[in-house]
Write a protein that holds these residues in place. Sequence first.
Motif, PDB file in Angstrom:
ATOM      1  N   THR A 157       0.819  -1.223   0.000  1.00 31.94           N
ATOM      2  CA  THR A 157       0.000   0.000   0.000  1.00 31.94           C
ATOM      3  C   THR A 157       0.848   1.265   0.000  1.00 31.94           C
ATOM      4  OG1 THR A 157      -1.741  -1.179   1.186  1.00 31.94           O
ATOM      5  CG2 THR A 157      -1.830   1.229   1.234  1.00 31.94           C
ATOM      6  N   CYS A 158       2.038   1.210   0.572  1.00 28.50           N
ATOM      7  CA  CYS A 158       2.866   2.421   0.665  1.00 28.50           C
ATOM      8  C   CYS A 158       3.740   2.618  -0.581  1.00 28.50           C
ATOM      9  CB  CYS A 158       3.724   2.387   1.927  1.00 28.50           C
ATOM     10  SG  CYS A 158       5.022   1.135   1.913  1.00 28.50           S
ATOM     11  N   LYS A 159       3.400   1.950  -1.672  1.00 25.70           N
ATOM     12  CA  LYS A 159       4.146   2.134  -2.924  1.00 25.70           C
ATOM     13  C   LYS A 159       3.998   3.559  -3.434  1.00 25.70           C
ATOM     14  CE  LYS A 159       2.441   0.779  -6.866  1.00 25.70           C
ATOM     15  NZ  LYS A 159       1.952  -0.050  -7.994  1.00 25.70           N
ATOM     16  N   VAL A 160       5.103   4.182  -3.778  1.00 27.04           N
ATOM     17  CA  VAL A 160       5.114   5.533  -4.341  1.00 27.04           C
ATOM     18  C   VAL A 160       6.077   5.553  -5.532  1.00 27.04           C
ATOM     19  CG1 VAL A 160       4.514   6.699  -2.178  1.00 27.04           C
ATOM     20  CG2 VAL A 160       6.921   6.253  -2.730  1.00 27.04           C
ATOM     21  N   LYS A 161       6.091   6.687  -6.245  1.00 26.30           N
ATOM     22  CA  LYS A 161       6.962   6.818  -7.413  1.00 26.30           C
ATOM     23  C   LYS A 161       7.922   7.995  -7.228  1.00 26.30           C
ATOM     24  CE  LYS A 161       6.819   7.267 -12.462  1.00 26.30           C
ATOM     25  NZ  LYS A 161       5.931   7.365 -13.642  1.00 26.30           N
ATOM     26  N   ARG A 162       9.188   7.739  -7.489  1.00 29.11           N
ATOM     27  CA  ARG A 162      10.198   8.797  -7.409  1.00 29.11           C
ATOM     28  C   ARG A 162      10.043   9.749  -8.587  1.00 29.11           C
ATOM     29  NH1 ARG A 162      16.214   6.779  -7.716  1.00 29.11           N
ATOM     30  NH2 ARG A 162      15.259   5.625  -9.436  1.00 29.11           N
ATOM     31  N   ILE A 163      10.024  11.051  -8.284  1.00 28.93           N
ATOM     32  CA  ILE A 163      10.080  12.087  -9.320  1.00 28.93           C
ATOM     33  C   ILE A 163      11.527  12.550  -9.485  1.00 28.93           C
ATOM     34  CG2 ILE A 163       9.318  14.398  -9.979  1.00 28.93           C
ATOM     35  CD1 ILE A 163       6.756  13.885  -8.402  1.00 28.93           C
ATOM     36  N   SER A 164      12.203  12.745  -8.362  1.00 34.79           N
ATOM     37  CA  SER A 164      13.625  13.100  -8.403  1.00 34.79           C
ATOM     38  C   SER A 164      14.268  12.705  -7.082  1.00 34.79           C
ATOM     39  CB  SER A 164      13.813  14.607  -8.659  1.00 34.79           C
ATOM     40  OG  SER A 164      13.264  15.365  -7.588  1.00 34.79           O
ATOM     41  N   GLY A 165      15.597  12.570  -7.103  1.00 33.25           N
ATOM     42  CA  GLY A 165      16.330  12.205  -5.898  1.00 33.25           C
ATOM     43  C   GLY A 165      16.689  10.730  -5.876  1.00 33.25           C
ATOM     44  N   GLU A 166      17.392  10.328  -4.812  1.00 35.17           N
ATOM     45  CA  GLU A 166      17.864   8.950  -4.682  1.00 35.17           C
ATOM     46  C   GLU A 166      17.392   8.347  -3.362  1.00 35.17           C
ATOM     47  OE1 GLU A 166      19.421   7.359  -7.059  1.00 35.17           O
ATOM     48  OE2 GLU A 166      19.489   9.144  -8.357  1.00 35.17           O
ATOM     49  N   PHE A 167      17.152   7.052  -3.392  1.00 31.36           N
ATOM     50  CA  PHE A 167      16.748   6.326  -2.189  1.00 31.36           C
ATOM     51  C   PHE A 167      17.513   5.007  -2.129  1.00 31.36           C
ATOM     52  CE2 PHE A 167      13.848   5.024  -5.567  1.00 31.36           C
ATOM     53  CZ  PHE A 167      13.859   3.637  -5.458  1.00 31.36           C
ATOM     54  N   SER A 168      17.522   4.381  -0.957  1.00 26.64           N
ATOM     55  CA  SER A 168      18.166   3.072  -0.786  1.00 26.64           C
ATOM     56  C   SER A 168      17.208   2.135  -0.061  1.00 26.64           C
ATOM     57  CB  SER A 168      19.465   3.202   0.016  1.00 26.64           C
ATOM     58  OG  SER A 168      19.213   3.718   1.309  1.00 26.64           O
ATOM     59  N   TRP A 169      17.367   0.834  -0.340  1.00 27.81           N
ATOM     60  CA  TRP A 169      16.530  -0.174   0.302  1.00 27.81           C
ATOM     61  C   TRP A 169      17.151  -0.595   1.627  1.00 27.81           C
ATOM     62  CZ3 TRP A 169      11.788  -2.119  -1.089  1.00 27.81           C
ATOM     63  CH2 TRP A 169      11.306  -1.727  -2.337  1.00 27.81           C
TER      64      TRP A 169
END
Length: 349
Positions: free
Chosen positions: A45-57
Amino acid sequence: MKVELIGAGETTQVYESKASSRLLYSGLKEGADVPYECATGTCGTCKVKRISGEFSWLWAEAPARALLKSTDDFLLCQCAASTDLKIEVRSKLKPLKAVDQRPQWLTGEIYAAATVAPGVMTFSVKLSQPISFMPGQFMVLEFAGIQGGRAWSMTNQAKFTDTLDFVIKKKPQGHLSDYLFEQENVIGLKANLFGPIGKAVYEGELDRDLVCIAGGTGMAGMMSILAAFIASGAYLRNRADVFFGVRTPADLFFVSELRQFVEQSKGALKVLVAFSDGPASAELIAANPLLTFDQGFVHEVAMRVMEGQFTPKTRAYLAGPPPLVDGALRMLLLKARIPATEILYDKFG
């Protein structure tokens, strides 16, 4: 890191998140309207889409990652910000939650535990500080050495307390439940807890008749709701029909607690136990005259028993394995004609 949420209708919210923190938990702590259900990486349910920037798992093996279709899609509950992030959220963002309604990180220690059925354990946690929570809410618990947290509903009910009670089931390939059930003694085990969170909550001031349908340890949050139903005096004006499903009589627990609820409600609260794998014994029926017993899948039994009794005042609470919740939801929407806004549940799988 600065995290900017872009929601439908040109709504936006901004919050801060540390590089080591789950984006979901950081957002909830600051009152942001971040989407979630299980908060532990299983529902998606908390799925989102990156527009800009970086993330890590933080937990790359989270089960719900299999639901993602793009490298720009990620789970807020299992990822952290590596840089400032701009994120697309599909829903319209609601106003920030008040400070006293925001969850937090706590520490706690297990101080009591008991086996109540095969593969089912109750335990109580003493918190580092008292909290308030609404009946039906849950906490995410993490134990040292086990990757990922587990969401468990509180069974107790209190406006302000430093103790939380839980009931858990040993799950196939469940690393955390395996860890707890393999301990010779869980007393003294320390945990980190995040919460309280959850949307399937009981609001005693509303004029609602309750229908609670739960399977197995999904009964946990219902126990908190029923305790509040009694404590608030709502039983003096409303009724509550409780349907509790387990496989066999050997799997049944909370019998004395449910009997007590029925006694305290002076008949306004009724409990039916449904066994999916066989009938109740004559001895069990005779020993529990305040409870009713039936056979079949609990959501199907509930619909059969409640036929013609649903009213505009009915509010339904659902909890248990996903097939049970999905089946009950379909029946309540299509057959009972209960509005979706009056069917409350938290999605855990």
